[in-house]
Design an enzyme around this catalytic site. Structure first.
Site, PDB file in Angstrom:
ATOM      1  N   GLY A   1      -7.758  42.298  10.952  1.00  0.00           N
ATOM      2  CA  GLY A   1      -6.190  41.781  11.110  1.00  0.00           C
ATOM      3  C   GLY A   1      -5.057  42.736  10.698  1.00  0.00           C
ATOM      4  O   GLY A   1      -5.213  43.584   9.712  1.00  0.00           O
TER       5      GLY A   1
ATOM      6  N   GLU B   1      -2.149  36.955   7.691  1.00  0.00           N
ATOM      7  CA  GLU B   1      -1.172  37.839   8.229  1.00  0.00           C
ATOM      8  C   GLU B   1       0.052  37.491   8.219  1.00  0.00           C
ATOM      9  O   GLU B   1       1.024  38.010   7.904  1.00  0.00           O
ATOM     10  CB  GLU B   1      -1.694  38.275   9.474  1.00  0.00           C
ATOM     11  CG  GLU B   1      -3.172  38.877   9.662  1.00  0.00           C
ATOM     12  CD  GLU B   1      -3.218  39.938   8.747  1.00  0.00           C
ATOM     13  OE1 GLU B   1      -2.379  40.747   8.551  1.00  0.00           O
ATOM     14  OE2 GLU B   1      -4.468  40.325   8.617  1.00  0.00           O
TER      15      GLU B   1
HETATM   16 ZN    ZN Z   1      -3.373  42.171   4.380  1.00  0.00          ZN
END
Ligand code: ZN
Length: 167
Positions: free
Chosen positions: A46, A134
Site C-alpha cells: 500500500g 493508508e
Molecule cells: Zn505507511
C-alpha cells in the site's frame, strides 16, 4: 511511468493533511500509475500520496500475491467500522520497523475509482488493516505514532542510526 521518492519518518511532510481530489483526470491517473510502480518496486502492499509528497487524498493498494489486484482509492472515507484486531504493521516510510497496532476488524469504505466512479468497498483482514493504515497517512498520521512515547523515541533513534549507516 516513474519511481517516486518515498518520504521517510520523521520527515515533517508526512504530517501534512491531504486535500480532496477535485478532478479525476489523466494527470491523476499518471500519478496513480507512478505510485503503483513505486509501491511494487519497494516492495509494499500500500502507498498513500502523502508518502510521495503529493498531498491529495489518494491511495493505492495491492495485497494480492501476483500483483494483479491493484486498487486505487480516491477520496476514500470509512463510513462503517466494527470489531478490533491487532496486526504487526510495517510502512515504506518507516523502513525496517514492524510493530503491532490495533485497528478496526471490518470496515466499509466509500471512494472514487480511477475513472471517477463512486465505489463502496467492504473489507476485513489484511485489506481492512491496509486501508486504515493508508488513510491515516492522508490525515498526516504514521502508524508508529500509535505506540507509546517511549517506544516511538526508540524507533526514531534507530531510524536515525540506520540512516547514518547508509550514507
Ligand atoms: Zn505507511
Amino acid at each position: 511511468m516513474a519511481i517516486l521518492n518515498i518520504l521517510h519518518y520523521p520527515d515533517e511532510r508526512l504530517h501534512t493533511v491531504a486535500k480532496p481530489v477535485e478532478k479525476v483526470d489523466d494527470q491523476l491517473r499518471t500519478l496513480i500509475a507512478d505510485m503503483a510502480e513505486t509501491m511494487y518496486a519497494a516492495p509494499g502492499i500500500g502507498l498513500a500520496a502523502t508518502q510521495v509528497d503529493v498531498h491529495l487524498r489518494l491511495i493505492v493498494i495491492d495485497i494480492s500475491e501476483d500483483k494483479k489486484g491493484l486498487q486505487a482509492l480516491i477520496n476514500p472515507k470509512i463510513v462503517e467500522m466494527d470489531g478490533k484486531t491487532r496486526y504487526e504493521e510495517g510502512c515504506l516510510s518507516v523502513p525496517g520497523i514492524y510493530e503491532e497496532v490495533e485497528r478496526a476488524e471490518r470496515i466499509v469504505v466509500e471512494a472514487l475509482d480511477q475513472h471517477g466512479k463512486p465505489i463502496r468497498l467492504e473489507a476485513d483482514g489484511l485489506l481492512a488493516i491496509c486501508i486504515q493504515h493508508e488513510i491515516d497517512h492522508l490525515d498526516g498520521k504514521v502508524f508508529v505514532e500509535k505506540l507509546s512515547r517511549l517506544k516511538l523515541s526508540r524507533i526514531v533513534a534507530k531510524l536515525k542510526k540506520n540512516e547514518r549507516k547508509s550514507m
